[in-house]
Enzyme design. Structure first.
Site, PDB file in Angstrom:
ATOM      1  N   CYS A  40       0.813  -1.190   0.116  1.00 12.23           N
ATOM      2  CA  CYS A  40      -0.117   0.061  -0.025  1.00 12.23           C
ATOM      3  C   CYS A  40       1.008   1.169   0.008  1.00 12.23           C
ATOM      4  CB  CYS A  40      -0.909   0.093   1.186  1.00 12.23           C
ATOM      5  SG  CYS A  40      -1.970   1.466   1.467  1.00 12.23           S
ATOM      6  N   SER A  42       0.536   3.890   1.683  1.00 13.71           N
ATOM      7  CA  SER A  42       0.691   4.471   3.094  1.00 13.71           C
ATOM      8  C   SER A  42       2.216   3.995   3.609  1.00 13.71           C
ATOM      9  CB  SER A  42      -0.271   4.198   3.910  1.00 13.71           C
ATOM     10  OG  SER A  42      -1.672   4.645   3.695  1.00 13.71           O
ATOM     11  N   HIS A  45       4.539   6.084   1.849  1.00 15.55           N
ATOM     12  CA  HIS A  45       4.738   7.562   2.390  1.00 15.55           C
ATOM     13  C   HIS A  45       5.824   7.548   3.776  1.00 15.55           C
ATOM     14  CE1 HIS A  45       1.646   9.249  -0.024  1.00 15.55           C
ATOM     15  NE2 HIS A  45       0.834   8.928   0.522  1.00 15.55           N
ATOM     16  N   CYS A 168      -7.094  -3.342   3.943  1.00 12.85           N
ATOM     17  CA  CYS A 168      -7.103  -2.078   3.810  1.00 12.85           C
ATOM     18  C   CYS A 168      -7.534  -1.437   2.754  1.00 12.85           C
ATOM     19  CB  CYS A 168      -5.481  -1.555   4.039  1.00 12.85           C
ATOM     20  SG  CYS A 168      -5.402   0.214   3.665  1.00 12.85           S
TER      21      CYS A 168
HETATM   22  N1  COD Z   1      -3.393  13.622 -10.111  1.00 12.91           N
HETATM   23  C1  COD Z   1      -4.145  12.529 -10.339  1.00 12.91           C
HETATM   24  N2  COD Z   1      -3.670  11.156 -10.002  1.00 12.91           N
HETATM   25  C2  COD Z   1      -2.584  11.091  -9.393  1.00 12.91           C
HETATM   26  C3  COD Z   1      -1.958  12.469  -9.239  1.00 12.91           C
HETATM   27  C4  COD Z   1      -2.340  13.624  -9.317  1.00 12.91           C
HETATM   28  N3  COD Z   1      -1.725  14.673  -9.229  1.00 12.91           N
HETATM   29  N4  COD Z   1      -0.643  11.951  -8.497  1.00 12.91           N
HETATM   30  C5  COD Z   1      -0.879  10.873  -8.036  1.00 12.91           C
HETATM   31  N5  COD Z   1      -1.921  10.074  -8.827  1.00 12.91           N
HETATM   32  C6  COD Z   1      -2.288   8.709  -8.746  1.00 12.91           C
HETATM   33  C7  COD Z   1      -1.271   7.877  -9.181  1.00 12.91           C
HETATM   34  O1  COD Z   1      -0.748   7.598 -10.571  1.00 12.91           O
HETATM   35  C8  COD Z   1      -1.862   6.631  -8.701  1.00 12.91           C
HETATM   36  O2  COD Z   1      -2.606   5.902  -9.538  1.00 12.91           O
HETATM   37  C9  COD Z   1      -2.690   7.154  -7.692  1.00 12.91           C
HETATM   38  O3  COD Z   1      -2.690   8.609  -7.476  1.00 12.91           O
HETATM   39  C10 COD Z   1      -2.279   6.652  -6.137  1.00 12.91           C
HETATM   40  O4  COD Z   1      -2.645   5.404  -6.046  1.00 12.91           O
HETATM   41  P1  COD Z   1      -1.489   4.340  -5.336  1.00 12.91           P
HETATM   42  O5  COD Z   1      -1.883   3.003  -5.597  1.00 12.91           O
HETATM   43  O6  COD Z   1      -0.049   4.706  -5.392  1.00 12.91           O
HETATM   44  O7  COD Z   1      -1.961   4.374  -3.582  1.00 12.91           O
HETATM   45  P2  COD Z   1      -2.766   3.660  -2.791  1.00 12.91           P
HETATM   46  O8  COD Z   1      -4.112   3.504  -3.175  1.00 12.91           O
HETATM   47  O9  COD Z   1      -2.139   2.469  -2.231  1.00 12.91           O
HETATM   48  O10 COD Z   1      -2.607   4.606  -1.431  1.00 12.91           O
HETATM   49  C11 COD Z   1      -3.429   5.977  -1.618  1.00 12.91           C
HETATM   50  C12 COD Z   1      -3.605   6.589  -0.181  1.00 12.91           C
HETATM   51  C13 COD Z   1      -4.460   7.994  -0.499  1.00 12.91           C
HETATM   52  C14 COD Z   1      -4.321   5.838   0.808  1.00 12.91           C
HETATM   53  C15 COD Z   1      -2.013   7.016   0.387  1.00 12.91           C
HETATM   54  O11 COD Z   1      -1.560   7.656  -0.784  1.00 12.91           O
HETATM   55  C16 COD Z   1      -2.378   7.828   1.614  1.00 12.91           C
HETATM   56  O12 COD Z   1      -2.454   9.137   1.816  1.00 12.91           O
HETATM   57  N6  COD Z   1      -2.229   7.165   2.595  1.00 12.91           N
HETATM   58  C17 COD Z   1      -2.280   7.651   4.154  1.00 12.91           C
HETATM   59  C18 COD Z   1      -3.609   7.634   4.579  1.00 12.91           C
HETATM   60  C19 COD Z   1      -3.962   6.411   5.413  1.00 12.91           C
HETATM   61  O13 COD Z   1      -3.055   6.031   6.118  1.00 12.91           O
HETATM   62  N7  COD Z   1      -4.874   5.747   5.080  1.00 12.91           N
HETATM   63  C20 COD Z   1      -5.214   4.552   5.481  1.00 12.91           C
HETATM   64  C21 COD Z   1      -4.301   3.418   5.057  1.00 12.91           C
HETATM   65  S1  COD Z   1      -4.443   3.218   3.598  1.00 12.91           S
HETATM   66 ZN    ZN Z   2      -3.139   0.902   3.273  1.00 12.93          ZN
END
Ligand code: COD
Ligand code: ZN
Length: 367
Positions: A40, A42, A45, A168
């Site tokens: 994930c 997160s 990050h 998650c």
């Molecule tokens: N515009 C559009 N899309 C974008 C941009 C942008 N400017 N920047 C990035 N993206 C896209 C990427 O291409 C990607 O497809 C997507 O955003 C992000 O996806 P992943 O697969 O990299 O990330 P996830 O889905 O695993 O995680 C997303 C979260 C929002 C959960 C994570 O980034 C986060 O903020 N985690 C902290 C919050 C937390 O703890 N949540 C609970 C546990 S997950």
């Molecule tokens: Zn997660």
């Protein structure tokens, strides 16, 4: 006992595999032999320093495994049970736990902040030095000690690599739709960021009966996934202003619900700017502590727009995960399609590199 684990020593470094020492579970704790750990963003990050956590720590907050041993007084699971770790520890007693929002429980915050279990100590050491837990679950370890309240028994016949995703990505995304926004049938939904969690917002919106589901991402590959999960329209934000594109797609009206699933103030503001009157923007992504997002007051008042956030799908995991399992069995929830890649645990850094390159919908590491 010894366990292979992925340890993060400091932000900016890669995960390092070590044979750590794992102490036996104390009263109210469970030793889980992990079968799969979800990859994930997160955790990424924390690796990059975008979000902080006590280090050195064994990361991983999504996973599934089998109970190996239980501590004194544990009654809800026993050795051999298949379980999903629930990454937000909760006490079960406070106003948030009893009010249906266990992810807001102070116990969870404390475990996240200290990197230690509920008694204030860690079960992991390396060369005699303490290694921290991550969210009380540390799924990137072949064996992990987890509070009983943070493991949920699941049916034995559910494949553990798919089950891992429920803990998650699926509950966070689908839960934001069902529990936080309460998306109505026939409504319009925008999802900005269609990675592992965002795709579950898309499929949650489809399950809720949204008529129009607009997916925004920077990568065409992610937008292809989004269509597979139920998006009716896609916008590649790298080729223009996504807010203008969404206004165009809705005849100028805007959307009823907008979800930000990345963690950037800029895209949070974009989500808000795409709302129709009385629309609701739900922020799922998290930015560093000092980050702020501002919105025009006039639209809050004269258009009754709502800006809110959702943590862990605003869910009651013990209620919602069994429901999600039923939806998967009824072929209504896409789990097989979500799991696009599986890596041996030893290749965990490559799994994260592939996530950074945007190659996968969701991947797992297997033990
Ligand atoms: N515009 C559009 N899309 C974008 C941009 C942008 N400017 N920047 C990035 N993206 C896209 C990427 O291409 C990607 O497809 C997507 O955003 C992000 O996806 P992943 O697969 O990299 O990330 P996830 O889905 O695993 O995680 C997303 C979260 C929002 C959960 C994570 O980034 C986060 O903020 N985690 C902290 C919050 C937390 O703890 N949540 C609970 C546990 S997950
Ligand atoms: Zn997660």
């Amino acid at each position: 006992m010894k366990s292979t684990a992925a340890v993060l020593f400091e932000a900016g470094r890669k995960l390092e595999l070590h044979d750590v020492d794992v102490a036996a579970p104390k009263a109210g704790e469970v030793l889980v032999r992990m079968a799969a750990g979800g990859v994930c963003h997160s955790d990424l990050h924390v690796m990059t320093g975008h979000l902080t956590a006590p280090l050195p720590a064994i990361l991983g907050h999504e996973g599934a495994g089998v109970v190996a041993e239980v501590g004194a007084g544990v009654t809800s699971v026993r050795a051999g049970d298949h379980v999903i770790p629930l990454w937000r520890v909760s006490c079960g007693e406070c106003e948030h736990c009893t009010g249906g929002r266990p992810a807001l429980c102070a116990a969870g915050l404390e475990v996240r902040r200290t990197g230690r279990l509920l008694d204030g100590t860690s079960r992991f050491t390396l060369g005699g030095k303490e290694i921290k837990h991550f969210n009380g679950v540390s799924t990137f370890s072949a064996y992990s000690v987890i509070p009983e309240r943070s493991v949920l028994k699941i049916p034995d016949d559910l494949p553990l690599d798919r089950a891992a995703l429920l803990g998650c990505a699926v509950i966070t995304g689908v839960g934001a739709v069902f529990n936080c926004a309460k998306v109505r049938p026939g409504s319009s939904v925008l999802v900005i960021g269609t990675g592992g969690v965002g795709l579950n917002v898309v499929q949650g919106a489809a399950l809720a009966g949204a008529e129009r589901i607009i997916a925004v991402d920077l990568l065409d590959r992610k937008l292809d996934f989004a269509r597979q999960f139920g998006a009716t329209h896609t916008v590649n934000a790298s080729s223009g202003d996504p807010v203008a594109a969404v206004r165009d797609l809705t005849g100028g009206r805007g959307v009823d619900y907008a979800f930000e699933v990345i963690g950037l103030p800029k895209t949070m503001r974009q989500a808000y700017d795409c709302l129709a009157k009385r629309g609701m923007a739900v922020v799922v992504g998290v930015s560093p502590f000092t980050a702020e997002v501002s919105v025009p007051v006039m639209s809050l008042v004269f258009e009754e727009r709502v800006l809110t956030g959702s943590i862990y799908g605003s869910a009651r995991p013990r209620h919602d995960i069994p429901m999600l399992i039923d939806l998967y069995r009824a072929k209504k929830l896409k789990l097989d399609e979500l799991l696009t890649r599986s890596y041996p645990f030893e290749e965990i850094n490559e799994a994260y590199a592939a996530l950074e390159r945007g190659e996968v919908a969701r991947s797992v590491v297997t033990f």
